[in-house]
Every structure is written in structure tokens, then in C-alpha cells.
Design an enzyme around this catalytic site. Structure first.
Site, PDB file in Angstrom:
ATOM      1  N   PHE A 212       0.758  -1.187   0.053  1.00 25.82           N
ATOM      2  CA  PHE A 212       0.007  -0.021   0.169  1.00 25.82           C
ATOM      3  C   PHE A 212       0.822   1.118   0.025  1.00 25.82           C
ATOM      4  CE2 PHE A 212      -2.206  -3.236   2.458  1.00 25.82           C
ATOM      5  CZ  PHE A 212      -3.652  -3.087   1.892  1.00 25.82           C
ATOM      6  N   ASP A 213       0.590   2.238  -0.733  1.00 29.81           N
ATOM      7  CA  ASP A 213       1.093   3.709  -0.462  1.00 29.81           C
ATOM      8  C   ASP A 213       0.282   4.065   0.580  1.00 29.81           C
ATOM      9  OD1 ASP A 213       2.049   6.041  -1.059  1.00 29.81           O
ATOM     10  OD2 ASP A 213       0.388   6.814  -2.145  1.00 29.81           O
ATOM     11  N   GLY A 214       0.681   5.334   1.196  1.00 30.42           N
ATOM     12  CA  GLY A 214       0.194   5.890   2.390  1.00 30.42           C
ATOM     13  C   GLY A 214      -0.817   6.713   2.211  1.00 30.42           C
ATOM     14  N   PHE A 329      -1.224  -0.883  -4.387  1.00 33.13           N
ATOM     15  CA  PHE A 329      -2.052   0.277  -4.511  1.00 33.13           C
ATOM     16  C   PHE A 329      -1.438   1.551  -4.253  1.00 33.13           C
ATOM     17  CE2 PHE A 329      -4.432  -3.360  -2.728  1.00 33.13           C
ATOM     18  CZ  PHE A 329      -5.641  -3.336  -3.423  1.00 33.13           C
ATOM     19  N   ASP A 331      -2.014   5.931  -5.451  1.00 41.40           N
ATOM     20  CA  ASP A 331      -3.217   6.955  -5.836  1.00 41.40           C
ATOM     21  C   ASP A 331      -2.513   7.849  -7.138  1.00 41.40           C
ATOM     22  OD1 ASP A 331      -2.428  10.119  -4.402  1.00 41.40           O
ATOM     23  OD2 ASP A 331      -1.508   8.459  -4.078  1.00 41.40           O
TER      24      ASP A 331
END
Length: 361
Positions: A212-214, A329, A331
Site C-alpha cells: 500500500f501507498d500511504g 495500491f 493514488d
């Protein structure tokens, strides 16, 4: 009362009573269905109740490689597309970007069923597609060819599947259609657009690995807004001033929470060292300047992340090559594209201020 909407609950019942009656009726329906199926002998595990399951809805273009079929649809129309699919229904479809992720979810399910045979808290994969039902035979044949356990199908015949996502109590929706993913995000459903890796790599078949990105993925885009609008120094200052204030949650926080619940089931059986789920935080943040707030936020949520990698603005692709996640993931599309080039299957989460900048670019 005049102007009030009539429901399916008892006449004159208050909203809370009607909801309770609806739940009781649903429980009776499940009990009746279970009693019926309990009399049928089968070695295949039955799908869990949606309210107990972690439901992952996957589109047909995310699960399988349908690039050629999509070209026929766009160039020749829906009738030729359906005809082609029917003519080739015994030709197995090749894996798509979500395929290895789904296989890993099913491995976790198999391990859970060994340890907790009667527990329904596990992954339920639903094929959620706007395909027409006539295409279903090829999809079923391909699913059976690979030995996937996907029992629930939703084929909407060209209509948007978003309403069904809510009805299925979907925890995560993966699609190759960015417009539908955007629609799902706006409806409050954790969603991402799948992108195929540009290189073939080997994925673990014994451990689900999720990266995951943060900001704007696990967390809100509050901090990212400051970076974009006021610059990096102001961002560092803001994060240090707010180190002890947890970040608001982002769209994928719930899915990390779901993974954490399942991990704890393995820990409870003394399987921590052999846990088939591993999670990674891969963030462009700097550890010293802005890392503490992230780690304290996760702690405040009661969530663990197995590995946290603070890259201080360095490219994520080379790190992801080492991790080899089944899904990553993020954004921001430039991180997605960088990951793709080096062989990582990436999923774009269209949430937060980065989308405004991406569209203007």
C-alpha cells in the site's frame, strides 16, 4: 405518517424495528438455505455469508486478459463481441492483472479452512461484470480450468455494477474500467483500477503479499494537499507539528483492517512465522521528517503493518521488484507506471488531490 415511505417491515414499525425485522428475515433465509444445502454432499467449501465474508469483487477484464475481446467490442459492437465469445467459449482465457492476487486470496482461504473449518470470516471472490449472460459460459469454463473457487457471479448486461457492489457488501472492487472504479470510490467502496505488469515475474504461491501507498490510499489526502499547494518544507513542518494527531482514514484503510483481522487468526493458532498474509507500506515520505505520524496513526487504529519502507521521494519500482506483491495500491499514476515497467501489478486508487493534478496534466 403522511409523506412517509412504506417499507417491508411490520405496519407502524419504527425504522430501527423494521431494520431488525429485516435482519431476522435475512437470517431465516440463510438458515433455510443452509439447511437445504447441508443435505447435499459436496467437497467444495460453500461461499460464506456476505456479512461475515471479506468480499472482493473482480471484473472479468481484471481477472482475465480480454484485450482482443475488448478490441472487437469497440470496433465491431456488442453483437459481434457476444458472438465471438460464444464461438470461443471452450478456449481458455489467459490470466489478467488480478489473477495472481485472486489465487493468493484462495490460498489464504484454504489455510483458514484447515485451522477454522466452521468459520466464515474469509475471502469471498465475486465476479462482478457488465458482460451479458451469454458470455458467462466462457468465463465459467476458464474459472474451472484454473481451479478457482468463484461461486458468485453478477453479470449486469451492460448496466453499471455499482449498485450490486453495495448489495454484495463489497470490501474491495477491482476493475480495468477507471470510470466504474471512480464511481465506486464516490459511492464509498474501496476500489482500484488494475494495470498489467510489463514483465512476467514469479509470485509467491504460499503467501498473499499486498503493498500500500500511504497518503490518499491508507490515509486521507490531507498531507498530500499541503505538499501540492504549499510545498515540501511546509509539509514537513505540518507533519511534525501534528505528529500525535492521527491522520484521517483513506479508501483502503478498511481493507488493511480486514487483512489484519485474518492475520490475527493465524497468530492465535501460533502461526505468526508461517502466516500466509504479509503487508507492506511503500511511501514516498521521509522517515525522519514525516514518518512518525504515519506509524502513530497505524498504532492508534490498532493496525500492524509487516514492513514499512520510507523512500524519501525515491522511485518505488525497484523496491517493489524486491517485495513482489500480488498487488500494489497507489493514488499517483507515475508510481503506477514506474511499478508496471519493472514487473509489478499495480492498482490505481482514484482518490484525493493527486487526481486533480493528473487530469490537468
Amino acid at each position: 405518517a403522511p409523506g412517509s415511505m412504506s417499507g417491508s417491515g411490520p405496519q407502524g414499525a419504527q425504522p430501527g424495528e423494521a431494520a431488525e425485522a429485516g435482519l431476522q428475515e435475512a437470517e431465516r433465509d440463510w438458515a433455510a438455505a443452509k439447511a437445504f444445502y447441508d443435505n447435499l454432499v459436496s467437497k467444495r467449501p460453500r461461499p460464506p455469508k456476505p456479512q461475515h465474508a471479506i468480499t472482493v469483487a473482480v471484473s472479468s477484464r481484471a481477472l482475465f486478459d480480454l484485450v482482443e475481446e475488448r478490441r472487437i467490442y469497440e470496433e465491431q459492437g456488442v453483437e459481434k463481441y457476444v458472438e465471438y465469445q460464444q464461438e470461443n467459449e471452450n478456449v481458455t482465457l489467459k490470466p489478467g492483472p488480478a489473477f495472481h492476487f485472486v489465487k493468493a486470496l484462495e490460498h489464504v482461504n484454504a489455510r483458514l479452512l484447515e485451522l477454522y473449518p466452521d468459520d466464515e470470516e474469509r475471502f469471498d471472490i465475486v465476479l462482478m461484470t457488465n458482460n451479458h449472460a451469454q458470455v458467462g459460459v466462457r468465463l465459467i469454463n476458464s474459472i474451472n480450468h484454473y481451479g478457482l473457487t468463484i461461486e458468485r457471479f453478477c453479470m449486469t448486461g451492460g448496466k453499471s455494477p455499482i449498485g450490486y457492489l453495495t448489495a454484495y457488501l463489497t470490501n474491495l472492487y477491482l476493475s480495468a474500467d477507471s470510470e466504474k472504479v471512480q464511481e465506486a470510490i464516490e459511492a464509498g467502496i474501496a476500489s482500484a483500477t488494475m494495470f498489467t505488469a510489463n514483465k512476467d515475474v514469479a509470485y509467491s504461491d504460499t503467501q498473499l503479499r499486498v503493498a500500500f501507498d500511504g497518503d490518499a490510499v491508507l490515509f486521507s489526502d490531507e498531507s498530500e494537499q499541503i505538499v501540492k499547494e504549499q510545498g515540501l518544507d511546509r509539509f514537513f513542518e505540518h507533519e511534525q507539528l501534528n505528529e500525535n494527531k492521527p491522520l484521517a482514514q483513506g479508501p483502503l484503510k478498511g481493507f488493511l483492517e480486514d487483512l489484519g483481522k485474518l492475520q490475527k487468526k493465524f497468530y492465535a493458532k501460533n502461526e505468526r512465522l508461517n502466516c500466509p498474509i504479509r503487508t507492506f507500506l511503500v511511501t514516498a515520505r521521509s522517515a525522519a521528517s514525516s514518518g512518525a505520524r504515519v506509524l502513530k496513526t497505524l498504532r492508534s487504529w490498532g493496525l500492524e503493518i509487516d514492513e514499512a519502507l520510507f523512500l524519501a521521494g525515491a522511485p518505488k519500482g525497484p523496491i517493489l521488484v524486491k517485495i513482489r506483491p500480488h498487488i500494489f495500491f497507489d493514488d499517483q499514476m507515475f508510481h503506477i507506471e514506474g511499478a508496471q515497467k519493472l514487473g509489478t501489478i499495480a492498482a490505481h486508487v482514484p482518490y484525493g488531490i493527486a487526481q486533480k493534478y493528473h487530469k490537468s496534466a
